[in-house]
Scaffold this motif. Structure first.
Motif, PDB file in Angstrom:
ATOM      1  N   VAL A  12      -7.295  10.678  -3.605  1.00 44.46           N
ATOM      2  CA  VAL A  12      -5.368  11.205  -3.214  1.00 44.46           C
ATOM      3  C   VAL A  12      -5.118   9.840  -2.924  1.00 44.46           C
ATOM      4  CG1 VAL A  12      -3.733  12.435  -3.673  1.00 44.46           C
ATOM      5  CG2 VAL A  12      -5.499  12.995  -4.323  1.00 44.46           C
ATOM      6  N   SER A  13      -4.152   8.819  -3.080  1.00 41.99           N
ATOM      7  CA  SER A  13      -3.337   8.584  -2.096  1.00 41.99           C
ATOM      8  C   SER A  13      -1.715   8.337  -2.057  1.00 41.99           C
ATOM      9  CB  SER A  13      -3.597   7.214  -2.631  1.00 41.99           C
ATOM     10  OG  SER A  13      -2.864   6.540  -3.809  1.00 41.99           O
ATOM     11  N   ILE A  14      -1.335   8.169  -1.212  1.00 41.06           N
ATOM     12  CA  ILE A  14       0.361   8.173  -1.264  1.00 41.06           C
ATOM     13  C   ILE A  14       1.367   7.392  -0.769  1.00 41.06           C
ATOM     14  CG2 ILE A  14       2.575   9.300  -1.113  1.00 41.06           C
ATOM     15  CD1 ILE A  14       0.967  12.860  -0.334  1.00 41.06           C
ATOM     16  N   MET A  15       1.881   6.321  -1.246  1.00 43.03           N
ATOM     17  CA  MET A  15       2.640   5.084  -0.783  1.00 43.03           C
ATOM     18  C   MET A  15       3.539   5.342  -0.473  1.00 43.03           C
ATOM     19  SD  MET A  15       1.532   1.483  -3.370  1.00 43.03           S
ATOM     20  CE  MET A  15       1.565   2.676  -4.607  1.00 43.03           C
ATOM     21  N   ILE A  16       4.082   5.167   0.692  1.00 40.31           N
ATOM     22  CA  ILE A  16       5.691   5.756   0.949  1.00 40.31           C
ATOM     23  C   ILE A  16       6.566   4.338   1.176  1.00 40.31           C
ATOM     24  CG2 ILE A  16       6.599   7.071   2.809  1.00 40.31           C
ATOM     25  CD1 ILE A  16       4.492   8.460   3.524  1.00 40.31           C
ATOM     26  N   ASN A  17       7.379   4.716   0.669  1.00 38.18           N
ATOM     27  CA  ASN A  17       8.683   3.748   0.517  1.00 38.18           C
ATOM     28  C   ASN A  17       8.324   1.939  -0.188  1.00 38.18           C
ATOM     29  OD1 ASN A  17      10.550   4.993   1.838  1.00 38.18           O
ATOM     30  ND2 ASN A  17       9.910   3.965   4.385  1.00 38.18           N
ATOM     31  N   GLU A  18       7.202   2.652  -1.703  1.00 36.18           N
ATOM     32  CA  GLU A  18       7.368   1.113  -1.989  1.00 36.18           C
ATOM     33  C   GLU A  18       8.277   1.450  -2.935  1.00 36.18           C
ATOM     34  OE1 GLU A  18       5.898   1.047  -5.828  1.00 36.18           O
ATOM     35  OE2 GLU A  18       3.997  -0.404  -5.393  1.00 36.18           O
TER      36      GLU A  18
ATOM     37  N   PHE B 269      -5.486  13.443   5.634  1.00 37.76           N
ATOM     38  CA  PHE B 269      -4.782  11.740   5.061  1.00 37.76           C
ATOM     39  C   PHE B 269      -4.950  11.793   6.141  1.00 37.76           C
ATOM     40  CE2 PHE B 269      -2.401  13.967   1.421  1.00 37.76           C
ATOM     41  CZ  PHE B 269      -3.288  13.078   0.193  1.00 37.76           C
ATOM     42  N   ASN B 270      -5.070   9.678   6.188  1.00 37.79           N
ATOM     43  CA  ASN B 270      -5.075   9.113   7.415  1.00 37.79           C
ATOM     44  C   ASN B 270      -4.139   8.506   6.845  1.00 37.79           C
ATOM     45  OD1 ASN B 270      -7.306   9.317   8.585  1.00 37.79           O
ATOM     46  ND2 ASN B 270      -8.191   7.817   7.541  1.00 37.79           N
ATOM     47  N   LEU B 271      -2.979   7.942   7.522  1.00 34.47           N
ATOM     48  CA  LEU B 271      -1.521   6.968   7.887  1.00 34.47           C
ATOM     49  C   LEU B 271      -2.554   6.000   8.475  1.00 34.47           C
ATOM     50  CD1 LEU B 271       1.620   7.241   6.688  1.00 34.47           C
ATOM     51  CD2 LEU B 271       1.711   7.849   9.532  1.00 34.47           C
ATOM     52  N   TYR B 272      -1.074   4.938   7.203  1.00 32.28           N
ATOM     53  CA  TYR B 272      -1.893   3.456   7.716  1.00 32.28           C
ATOM     54  C   TYR B 272       0.153   2.943   7.546  1.00 32.28           C
ATOM     55  CZ  TYR B 272      -6.429   3.704   6.421  1.00 32.28           C
ATOM     56  OH  TYR B 272      -7.573   4.189   6.666  1.00 32.28           O
ATOM     57  N   TYR B 273       0.309   2.426   8.692  1.00 33.54           N
ATOM     58  CA  TYR B 273       1.469   1.622   8.510  1.00 33.54           C
ATOM     59  C   TYR B 273       1.878   0.483   7.831  1.00 33.54           C
ATOM     60  CZ  TYR B 273       4.229   5.323  11.308  1.00 33.54           C
ATOM     61  OH  TYR B 273       4.216   7.005  11.513  1.00 33.54           O
TER      62      TYR B 273
ATOM     63  N   LYS C 199       6.567  -4.696   4.414  1.00 31.82           N
ATOM     64  CA  LYS C 199       5.900  -4.717   5.668  1.00 31.82           C
ATOM     65  C   LYS C 199       6.032  -4.044   6.767  1.00 31.82           C
ATOM     66  CE  LYS C 199       3.793  -8.010   8.839  1.00 31.82           C
ATOM     67  NZ  LYS C 199       2.346  -7.105   8.702  1.00 31.82           N
ATOM     68  N   ASP C 200       7.808  -3.650   6.384  1.00 30.49           N
ATOM     69  CA  ASP C 200       8.804  -3.400   8.015  1.00 30.49           C
ATOM     70  C   ASP C 200       8.804  -1.289   7.711  1.00 30.49           C
ATOM     71  OD1 ASP C 200       9.096  -4.881   9.189  1.00 30.49           O
ATOM     72  OD2 ASP C 200      10.810  -5.789   8.195  1.00 30.49           O
ATOM     73  N   TYR C 201       9.259  -0.980   6.150  1.00 29.64           N
ATOM     74  CA  TYR C 201       9.071  -0.170   5.461  1.00 29.64           C
ATOM     75  C   TYR C 201       7.996   0.792   4.812  1.00 29.64           C
ATOM     76  CZ  TYR C 201      13.962  -1.445   5.847  1.00 29.64           C
ATOM     77  OH  TYR C 201      15.699  -1.874   6.626  1.00 29.64           O
ATOM     78  N   GLY C 202       6.796   0.270   4.317  1.00 26.69           N
ATOM     79  CA  GLY C 202       5.855   0.928   3.843  1.00 26.69           C
ATOM     80  C   GLY C 202       5.054   0.923   4.697  1.00 26.69           C
ATOM     81  N   ALA C 203       4.302   2.426   4.084  1.00 24.54           N
ATOM     82  CA  ALA C 203       2.943   2.967   5.114  1.00 24.54           C
ATOM     83  C   ALA C 203       2.635   3.539   3.495  1.00 24.54           C
ATOM     84  CB  ALA C 203       3.514   4.015   5.512  1.00 24.54           C
ATOM     85  N   ALA C 204       0.907   4.561   3.869  1.00 21.33           N
ATOM     86  CA  ALA C 204       0.250   4.880   2.466  1.00 21.33           C
ATOM     87  C   ALA C 204      -0.714   6.168   3.303  1.00 21.33           C
ATOM     88  CB  ALA C 204      -0.765   3.621   2.222  1.00 21.33           C
ATOM     89  N   LEU C 205      -0.740   7.314   2.467  1.00 20.25           N
ATOM     90  CA  LEU C 205      -1.281   7.910   3.163  1.00 20.25           C
ATOM     91  C   LEU C 205      -2.422   7.547   2.122  1.00 20.25           C
ATOM     92  CD1 LEU C 205       1.350  10.296   3.187  1.00 20.25           C
ATOM     93  CD2 LEU C 205       0.242   9.841   5.509  1.00 20.25           C
ATOM     94  N   ILE C 206      -3.590   8.314   2.604  1.00 20.79           N
ATOM     95  CA  ILE C 206      -5.288   7.594   1.785  1.00 20.79           C
ATOM     96  C   ILE C 206      -5.803   8.879   2.352  1.00 20.79           C
ATOM     97  CG2 ILE C 206      -7.364   6.294   1.596  1.00 20.79           C
ATOM     98  CD1 ILE C 206      -4.302   5.121   0.455  1.00 20.79           C
TER      99      ILE C 206
END
Lengths: 345, 345
Positions: A106-112, A54-58, A84-91
């Motif tokens: 596959v993607s995983i949104m984190i703290n949506e 996965f690539n992690l995007y803050y 903006k502050d808490y969110g991240a995504a794994l793509i």
């Protein structure tokens, strides 16, 4: 070229989404502490990296263009970008050339809305297969992550509409026949009676937006995953059937008019030197309708959907950074001509 | 395909017209006697039949569709058609396949403004050759008919503007560059200073009318035929030159815009299933401009002018009698596709 099946000319893609939360952390909307949010990102990233590349995007660092491109591809939501502050995504940046022609990402949104929103989009009507894949990953994640789970309620989610399975099964549909025969209102109310939701993917699902609609299950609690998938699938097949009738009615009402419109659209898209996305989506929808009813021959209708994705403003900008809107219109026209001259006649 | 010359992409056709009257008869506008009018028709028809194979059309009997078609082809005038009781026309129904690729069609209007209006239209810039052909026929006619001629004034005509040579030399021009660069007003005033007239062939020569203009000599008296022809020719060559500059200026001002418009026009015309004449003429003018500046490849630009003539409403109606306007639009689209798919890319 062989005729295109009703399913292939109506179903664009299937999406499976699982909502999960980590036990021992407040839901994202209750987090007031950056440290906690970053800890969640760290935990999820760590667990996911053991499963896939996965690539992690803050969201605090992501380039605006990249964010818009991921959003246009339905890999992340506008809500996540805003977080903006808490969110991240794994793509999943895995192999574009899927050996099984499955084409899922596959993607995983984190703290949506929830700590995790796992998601897989695949081409065509493939809910079960997409579910198996995503569920397999979810099982792997659950070996490392402790999900908030209640023996009676099932998976706990920030919003009660996702409680239980946490499963949202969605299918993206191309419905020009029902839209133009003014049948969408009754379809939407019928589908809603069956416990599902239909809405325009981009705005109202109008011609201007490419006649694209999404059907999703409404109920996530008190039913098992198999049932949800099979109910959505049943509703989709029913809509495919209704759409096919509506297309025939549309053509029999004004054969020359429908043929003229889709052939002209093909003529413009194979010849233009610049084109806005708004005009493009209007014309490519005519071409798709033409392909569905046999007035335009295409090798594979999913190439047209790929083209739609490829020439969205954000995706074109990603490809060629720093393009002005006018330059994008020229690049879009070039991609249209290349794709359609090869795959349609 | 080789590049098209500036002359070929600007000059559509050349027309020679000779005004003649029979000695011993009042001018048509003074005739109050049907017997006299019919006698003139009989005499002219008799004389002309000795020279060429003509079809005779009495304006009192001609079918409306045929009259409109002949008018659209500039073989007869609206004034002649209105002259229902006295008017007639002799139309050269000779071989369409001209062995010398000259493609001229001779017509003689009888009892229009003058007793005879002999005329020949040929493709391209061919005034001298057209004049030789028509003048040869006129010499033959003068062996049988006694033309009203004055040793000092020359040929006598109903209106003094035609007195002397009775010659009107006209050239039909395609001037999209000058029109769009807003130079037509100055061109018209300059040409008028040289003793010629420029006017829109259909209305104002606007884009909607295909940017078509006609230049003609104003003076017929006190100069000989050779001089008239060479002066018109000189003015035409000057306009061709100005048009070529204007096209370059147009392209350098907005290359992508001009290319986009002409390529899209080609795309529509090669794909449409129905098209009105108004839309057709607007689009084919873009294609012609594109061919002139090299953005569209055509085998022979005169094929496009032939297509314009072929799909005029009256001409389509002649081909397929009893067609409704909608059916004509379908037939027109079919002819467009056939012609352009073969001759343009």
């Amino acid at each position: 070229m062989k005729p295109i099946s009703n399913i292939d000319s109506t179903v664009i893609s299937s999406r499976i989404r699982l909502a999960r939360n980590l036990a021992g952390f407040p839901f994202p909307n209750r987090i007031c502490d950056l440290t906690q949010a970053l800890e969640i990102i760290r935990l999820v990233h760590g667990a996911a990296s053991g499963v896939r590349a996965f690539n992690l995007y803050y969201m605090s660092e992501i380039l605006e263009g990249v964010a818009l491109s991921l959003r246009d591809d339905h890999l992340i939501s506008a809500e996540l970008i805003a977080n903006k502050d808490y969110g991240a995504a794994l793509i999943d940046e895995g192999d574009e050339e899927d050996p099984e022609d499955f084409c899922g990402k596959v993607s995983i949104m984190i703290n949506e809305e929830d700590h995790l929103r796992e998601q897989l989009i695949v081409k065509g009507l493939n809910l079960s297969r997409a579910y198996q894949t995503l569920s397999g990953m979810d099982d792997e994640l659950s070996k490392t992550l402790r999900f908030a789970f209640d023996g009676k309620l099932g998976y706990l989610t920030a919003c009660p509409t996702n409680l239980g399975t946490g499963l949202r099964a969605s299918v993206m549909l191309f419905l020009p026949g029902l839209t133009r025969m003014k049948k969408m209102k009754s379809v939407i109310s019928e589908v809603s009676r069956l416990g599902h939701t239909v809405r325009g993917v981009y705005g109202e699902g109008s011609a201007a937006e490419g006649y694209m609609y999404q059907i999703s299950n409404e109920v996530t609690l008190g039913v098992d995953e198999e049932y949800i998938l099979s109910e959505v699938q049943k509703a989709v097949l029913e809509i495919v059937n209704l759409e096919s009738h509506a297309r025939r009615a549309l053509v029999s009402r004004d054969k020359i008019g429908v043929k003229d419109a889709c052939r002209r659209a093909l003529g413009i898209l194979t010849h233009c030197e610049r084109i806005s996305f708004a005009e493009f989506i209007r014309l490519i929808s005519e071409v798709k309708l033409g392909a569905a009813v046999g007035f335009v021959k295409v090798k594979d209708i999913s190439l047209l959907d790929d083209l739609i994705a490829a020439v969205r403003p954000a995706n074109l900008s990603i490809l060629s950074d720093g393009l002005s809107e006018k330059e994008r219109d020229v690049l879009r026209a070039q991609k249209c001509r290349e794709t359609l001259q090869k795959s349609a006649e």
